[in-house]
Design a protein around this motif. Structure first.
Motif, mmCIF file in Angstrom:
data_model
loop_
_atom_site.group_PDB
_atom_site.id
_atom_site.type_symbol
_atom_site.label_atom_id
_atom_site.label_comp_id
_atom_site.label_asym_id
_atom_site.label_seq_id
_atom_site.Cartn_x
_atom_site.Cartn_y
_atom_site.Cartn_z
ATOM 1 N N ILE A 149 28.697 46.126 42.465
ATOM 2 C CA ILE A 149 28.960 45.400 41.354
ATOM 3 C C ILE A 149 30.463 45.958 40.996
ATOM 4 O O ILE A 149 31.183 45.318 40.666
ATOM 5 C CB ILE A 149 27.897 45.453 40.318
ATOM 6 N N ALA A 150 30.681 47.284 41.074
ATOM 7 C CA ALA A 150 31.931 48.025 40.831
ATOM 8 C C ALA A 150 33.001 47.138 41.662
ATOM 9 O O ALA A 150 34.075 46.775 41.223
ATOM 10 C CB ALA A 150 31.655 49.466 40.934
ATOM 11 N N TRP A 151 32.656 47.033 43.034
ATOM 12 C CA TRP A 151 33.534 46.432 43.970
ATOM 13 C C TRP A 151 33.979 45.153 43.453
ATOM 14 O O TRP A 151 35.080 44.669 43.492
ATOM 15 C CB TRP A 151 33.092 46.486 45.415
ATOM 16 N N PHE A 152 33.063 44.193 43.128
ATOM 17 C CA PHE A 152 33.161 42.800 42.629
ATOM 18 C C PHE A 152 34.237 43.036 41.366
ATOM 19 O O PHE A 152 34.725 41.953 41.162
ATOM 20 C CB PHE A 152 31.995 41.991 42.377
ATOM 21 N N ALA A 153 33.785 43.869 40.507
ATOM 22 C CA ALA A 153 34.372 43.944 39.169
ATOM 23 C C ALA A 153 35.974 44.179 39.403
ATOM 24 O O ALA A 153 36.860 43.749 38.600
ATOM 25 C CB ALA A 153 33.858 45.017 38.264
ATOM 26 N N VAL A 154 36.308 45.115 40.379
ATOM 27 C CA VAL A 154 37.699 45.365 40.679
ATOM 28 C C VAL A 154 38.486 43.962 41.100
ATOM 29 O O VAL A 154 39.464 43.960 40.673
ATOM 30 C CB VAL A 154 37.871 46.524 41.465
ATOM 31 N N PHE A 155 37.663 43.484 42.373
ATOM 32 C CA PHE A 155 38.195 42.171 42.713
ATOM 33 C C PHE A 155 38.271 41.126 41.562
ATOM 34 O O PHE A 155 39.325 40.339 41.355
ATOM 35 C CB PHE A 155 37.330 41.531 43.537
ATOM 36 N N ALA A 156 37.451 41.016 40.342
ATOM 37 C CA ALA A 156 37.655 40.069 39.357
ATOM 38 C C ALA A 156 38.729 40.578 38.658
ATOM 39 O O ALA A 156 39.630 39.517 38.109
ATOM 40 C CB ALA A 156 36.387 40.230 38.538
ATOM 41 N N ALA A 157 39.177 41.711 38.291
ATOM 42 C CA ALA A 157 40.295 42.160 37.649
ATOM 43 C C ALA A 157 41.499 41.567 38.413
ATOM 44 O O ALA A 157 42.770 41.379 37.817
ATOM 45 C CB ALA A 157 40.257 43.763 37.411
ATOM 46 N N HIS A 158 41.592 42.032 39.762
ATOM 47 C CA HIS A 158 42.657 41.588 40.374
ATOM 48 C C HIS A 158 42.999 40.163 40.658
ATOM 49 O O HIS A 158 44.009 39.871 40.239
ATOM 50 C CB HIS A 158 42.285 42.134 41.861
ATOM 51 N N ALA A 159 42.012 39.315 40.418
ATOM 52 C CA ALA A 159 41.956 37.828 40.369
ATOM 53 C C ALA A 159 42.726 37.420 39.017
ATOM 54 O O ALA A 159 43.412 36.811 38.990
ATOM 55 C CB ALA A 159 40.678 37.169 40.598
ATOM 56 N N LEU A 160 42.313 38.063 37.979
ATOM 57 C CA LEU A 160 42.747 37.823 36.615
ATOM 58 C C LEU A 160 44.266 38.205 36.509
ATOM 59 O O LEU A 160 44.975 37.437 35.762
ATOM 60 C CB LEU A 160 41.952 38.649 35.352
ATOM 61 N N HIS A 161 44.729 39.239 37.228
ATOM 62 C CA HIS A 161 46.005 39.677 37.275
ATOM 63 C C HIS A 161 46.910 38.650 38.065
ATOM 64 O O HIS A 161 47.998 38.377 37.564
ATOM 65 C CB HIS A 161 46.287 40.982 37.754
ATOM 66 N N ARG A 162 46.456 38.215 39.155
ATOM 67 C CA ARG A 162 47.140 37.298 40.104
ATOM 68 C C ARG A 162 47.026 35.914 39.581
ATOM 69 O O ARG A 162 47.964 35.088 40.007
ATOM 70 C CB ARG A 162 46.619 37.666 41.357
ATOM 71 N N GLN A 163 46.034 35.770 38.954
ATOM 72 C CA GLN A 163 45.940 34.215 38.403
ATOM 73 C C GLN A 163 45.620 34.268 36.877
ATOM 74 O O GLN A 163 44.763 34.056 36.396
ATOM 75 C CB GLN A 163 44.696 33.777 39.136
ATOM 76 N N PRO A 164 46.801 34.644 36.261
ATOM 77 C CA PRO A 164 46.514 34.705 34.764
ATOM 78 C C PRO A 164 46.135 33.564 34.025
ATOM 79 O O PRO A 164 45.651 33.647 32.611
ATOM 80 C CB PRO A 164 48.136 34.921 34.369
ATOM 81 N N GLY A 165 46.480 32.355 34.906
ATOM 82 C CA GLY A 165 45.777 31.223 34.202
ATOM 83 C C GLY A 165 44.393 31.294 33.751
ATOM 84 O O GLY A 165 43.627 30.527 32.969
ATOM 85 N N GLY A 166 43.791 32.178 34.588
ATOM 86 C CA GLY A 166 41.938 32.310 34.506
ATOM 87 C C GLY A 166 41.662 33.075 33.200
ATOM 88 O O GLY A 166 40.689 33.049 32.668
ATOM 89 N N LEU A 167 42.705 33.618 32.479
ATOM 90 C CA LEU A 167 42.422 34.448 31.462
ATOM 91 C C LEU A 167 41.832 33.379 30.205
ATOM 92 O O LEU A 167 40.573 33.538 29.617
ATOM 93 C CB LEU A 167 43.608 35.129 30.692
ATOM 94 N N ASP A 168 42.704 32.377 29.827
ATOM 95 C CA ASP A 168 42.134 31.460 28.785
ATOM 96 C C ASP A 168 40.771 30.709 29.330
ATOM 97 O O ASP A 168 40.196 30.419 28.602
ATOM 98 C CB ASP A 168 43.205 30.533 28.726
ATOM 99 N N GLN A 169 40.872 30.354 30.530
ATOM 100 C CA GLN A 169 39.654 29.870 30.906
ATOM 101 C C GLN A 169 38.485 30.512 30.948
ATOM 102 O O GLN A 169 37.205 29.964 30.366
ATOM 103 C CB GLN A 169 39.825 29.373 32.492
ATOM 104 N N LEU A 170 38.432 31.927 30.878
ATOM 105 C CA LEU A 170 37.350 32.488 31.036
ATOM 106 C C LEU A 170 37.170 32.898 29.183
ATOM 107 O O LEU A 170 35.915 33.061 28.948
ATOM 108 C CB LEU A 170 37.646 34.090 31.429
ATOM 109 N N ARG A 171 38.144 33.044 28.623
ATOM 110 C CA ARG A 171 37.878 33.178 27.133
ATOM 111 C C ARG A 171 37.100 31.974 26.472
ATOM 112 O O ARG A 171 36.388 32.191 25.612
ATOM 113 C CB ARG A 171 39.214 33.569 26.484
ATOM 114 N N ASP A 172 37.523 30.800 26.793
ATOM 115 C CA ASP A 172 37.309 29.659 26.114
ATOM 116 C C ASP A 172 36.250 28.713 27.045
ATOM 117 O O ASP A 172 35.744 27.828 26.403
ATOM 118 C CB ASP A 172 38.669 28.784 25.958
#
Length: 219
Positions: free
Chosen positions: A39-62
């Motif tokens: 799960i730690a591996w997937f968590a790092v990839f999730a953070a990587h995705a949020l950095h590379r795809q910043p539009g996903g931040l608002d989508q995840l928040r809301d």
């Protein structure tokens, strides 16, 4: 430590009152450690995705639980958690016109399957929305093995991984963090792979201060 998994395993007694043998105790502890590391591996990839795809931040928040689950699915599809999974044919079989003898080692091309344009629209584009429209079929998304977990070579902890990743990703999106300059390329020659720098972030602390944190799976 009182109440810890280590204590529970070390002091567990079978019906006849005996303690677990060292091998069984070690296996039980590894059954806790392995999914935590995965799960730690997937968590790092999730953070990587949020950095590379910043539009996903608002989508995840809301977007609520549905979007969080879709984002978790797309992280597991898009990123190279494992390149392939191996297994031996249990018996002689025919697959796609090929005769395969029992005992033959077969490799399931996980990364290739998840980036096959015949199966996925724009497969090299990160798009959590593809899983908002429908849940993936059992054999469509195979980051943790194929088939049925009860009878096939599929991780029985997949549902737990998905649930934890769906809970963790919105929490990451809610963090006030900056990403220092670093090498976030992901080498496909490393197994298991991860961003070359791990994932170092500056998390906001007190007003006017930041603290660096290295967010990465184990080496």
């Amino acid at each position: 430590m009182p109440g810890s998994p280590l204590e529970a395993v070390a002091l567990h007694r079978e019906q006849d009152g005996t303690l677990l043998d060292p091998h069984t105790a070690a296996v039980e502890l590894l059954n806790i450690i392995r999914p935590t590391v995965a799960i730690a591996w997937f968590a790092v990839f999730a953070a990587h995705a949020l950095h590379r795809q910043p539009g996903g931040l608002d989508q995840l928040r809301d977007g609520g639980p549905a979007h969080a689950r879709a984002f978790a699915h797309e992280v597991r599809r898009f990123y190279p958690f494992v390149p392939f999974i191996g297994g031996a044919a249990a018996h002689d079989l025919s697959l796609a016109g090929h005769q395969i003898a029992g005992g033959t080692l077969l490799l399931l091309d996980v990364y290739g399957h998840h980036h096959d344009p015949e199966l996925w629209e724009r497969p090299y584009h990160f798009d959590a929305g593809r899983f908002l429209r429908h849940e993936p079929g059992r054999d469509a998304l195979i980051p943790q093995g194929g088939g049925d977990a009860r009878t096939g070579h599929r991780c029985p902890g997949e549902d737990l991984t998905l649930s934890l990743l769906a809970a963790l990703s919105p929490a990451l999106a809610d963090l006030d963090f900056a990403v220092p300059r670093q090498d976030l390329s992901i080498p496909l020659s490393r197994i298991p792979t991860r961003p070359r720098s791990g994932f170092v972030i500056d998390v906001a602390g007190r007003p006017g201060s930041r603290r660096a944190r290295r967010f990465q799976p184990p080496v």
